[in-house]
Scaffold this active site. Structure first.
Site, short mmCIF file in Angstrom:
data_model
loop_
_atom_site.label_atom_id
_atom_site.label_comp_id
_atom_site.label_asym_id
_atom_site.label_seq_id
_atom_site.Cartn_x
_atom_site.Cartn_y
_atom_site.Cartn_z
N HIS A 109 35.66 37.87 42.21
CA HIS A 109 34.46 38.17 42.98
C HIS A 109 33.55 36.95 43.07
O HIS A 109 32.92 36.71 44.10
CB HIS A 109 33.68 39.32 42.34
CG HIS A 109 34.41 40.63 42.37
ND1 HIS A 109 33.77 41.84 42.11
CD2 HIS A 109 35.70 40.95 42.61
CE1 HIS A 109 34.66 42.82 42.19
NE2 HIS A 109 35.83 42.31 42.48
N ASP B 137 28.28 43.43 44.33
CA ASP B 137 29.66 43.85 44.53
C ASP B 137 29.78 45.34 44.19
O ASP B 137 28.77 46.02 43.94
CB ASP B 137 30.64 42.99 43.73
CG ASP B 137 30.41 43.05 42.22
OD1 ASP B 137 29.64 43.90 41.76
OD2 ASP B 137 31.00 42.22 41.50
#
Length: 485
Positions: free
Chosen positions: A29, A128
């Site tokens: 990520h 996220d």
């Protein structure tokens, strides 16, 4: 960046409207988050603070590599690891450790957001999938909460449909005989479902995944790290769920390190001496691990293929395919390679390179000597392969990687899939066969042609007039206009 610390933005960006980005402790990520932050700053006149929720006290080699290349205009903050009293045992599921790293830092995130908002207009909080738990911070500050989804649209579509499927389907998802059919996506067979959906529906693992799926719809908008030509169906199929949720494609966003650093790596000078399209690149990402037996079989398969290779190898892990999920530590490259078959290094000397340290993957994939990429199909690796026009041999390990592999093979047409035995083991003959299919013959030529087409389309998506560039510009302008009001 030898230690975890904050980097203050230069004075010239202090008055710019600022975006706060929150990334969970997943290296897969952090890389696209850093690139998103860079583009918001460089192309759209915003300032950016990127928070990374650490799961371990010592920074990983991968984190340090990204941190060293983050532009000075981005304020990078590594949040502290959870306090000792809150630390879970090593046997705890990775998802729980990831969530704890974010949840334990919500007070600090709130404090940072308030400080930033007092100095300049704060226009959005971008998180996220795990970071949606910080939505109250956005609400308190009166800014929109956006989720940056770092996996493909197909996975996001599955997540958004999961609450409905959970309420209407009986039995375990892994036992379903009919595939899940989502608009515009390849059929998702039971054995290709994300790891957490294969668990018992009564388990904490599944409950946590379902909770995150419900959270995914509790945001003001979603940015997806994909592009229209790769996944034309983005946004389809949500009307039936009655979700008023804008979904935007902003990819492919992958991390690119300074060329000078990449060119110093020994792999690059070795590649310069190899014939065009002759080298197989093998890597299972920052977190993927194989067992001792499977690592040895991969080595023998590489040897059997008779192809040149670069192999980024990690020490085997007998019980987990994500044994290095939080990254590796500096010095791990000095661990003995005693897990490789006896005589392998001697027999393949000159034929390939085995490296245990961080490797400049984007630069390697961009080198003309690379012919194919043996990959776990983590989404960053898939996008990097697509952007460089490199065919793939798909060897998925965990999470949504089986879905990614199916999409790349069946729908997109840039991958072949390693044949897995009934015991989930890939024999050396199948390793060699998968490599040969991607490197020589009519099938390889077809893969190269399609990969080349997609390479051009991915470059256009990020060009000045590309769809992803236009979409991100519109979102940034919306944020800035709202801040002026």
């Amino acid at each position: 960046m030898g230690e975890l610390q904050e980097r203050k933005p230069p004075a010239c960006t202090a008055a710019r409207p600022r975006v706060l980005l929150l990334c969970s402790p997943c290296m897969g990520h952090l890389i696209p988050f850093a690139e998103l932050a860079r583009r918001l700053v460089a192309d759209h006149g915003l300032a950016a603070t990127l928070l990374f929720a650490s799961a371990t006290s010592a920074p990983s080699e991968q984190y340090l590599a990204v941190a060293a290349a983050v532009p000075d205009a981005i304020d990078l903050v590594a949040l502290p690891a959870p306090p000792p009293v809150a630390v879970l045992p090593p046997s705890a599921p990775t998802r729980e450790r990831v969530e704890l790293a974010v949840v334990s830092n919500v007070p600090r995130i709130r404090e940072i957001a308030r400080e930033l908002g007092a100095a300049a207009p704060l226009v959005a909080l971008v998180v996220d999938m795990v970071g949606v738990v910080a939505r109250d911070v956005a609400a308190e500050l009166g800014v929109p909460l956006y989720m940056f989804f770092t996996s493909p649209w197909m996975t996001l579509s599955l997540l958004l449909h999961l609450p409905e499927m959970d309420a209407t389907r009986a039995g375990e998802h892994r036992d379903a005989t009919e595939p899940i059919r989502l608009p515009g996506c390849v059929p998702i067979h039971a054995h290709d479902l994300p790891t957490s959906m294969l668990a018992d529906r009564s388990s904490n693992t599944y409950a946590g995944f379902l909770s995150m799926a419900k959270d995914a719809a509790r945001v003001d908008g979603i940015l997806v790290n994909t592009f229209d030509e790769l996944e034309p169906a983005v946004g389809e199929g949500l009307d039936g769920l009655q979700l008023q949720l804008p979904v935007h494609t902003v990819g492919p966003l992958v991390w690119t390190r300074p060329a000078g650093v990449d060119m110093d790596h020994r792999c690059m000078s070795w590649l310069d001496q190899q014939p065009r399209g002759s080298v197989v690149y093998v890597s299972f990402g920052s977190g993927g691990t194989l067992t001792w037996q499977q690592t040895a079989e991969l080595a023998l398969g590489l040897e059997l293929s008779q192809c040149r290779f670069i192999w980024v190898v990690k020490r085997p892990h007998q019980s987990s395919t994500i044994g290095a999920f939080f990254g590796t530590q500096k010095g791990d490259e000095h661990i003995p390679l005693d897990f490789l078959p006896e005589g392998f290094m001697e027999r393949t000397r000159g034929m390939g390179i085995v490296t245990q340290s961080w490797a400049p993957q984007t630069a390697i994939l961009g080198h003309p000597s690379i012919g194919c990429f043996v990959t776990h199909c983590g989404w960053n690796s898939v996008l990097e392969s697509v952007m460089n026009g490199v065919p793939m041999v798909a060897w998925p390990l965990y999470a949504e990687q089986n879905m990614n592999a199916a999409m790349m093979e069946v729908q997109v047409g840039v991958a072949v899939r390693a044949k897995v035995g009934a015991d989930r083991f890939i024999r050396k003959e199948e390793v060699a066969n998968g490599i040969r299919r991607a490197m020589v013959g009519e099938e390889a030529e077809r893969l190269r042609k399609r990969s080349s087409e997609l390479r051009g389309q991915s470059a256009h998506a990020l060009s000045k007039d590309g769809c992803s560039t236009r979409v991100l510009a519109q979102i940034a302008n919306t944020w800035k206009c709202a801040s002026r009001k």
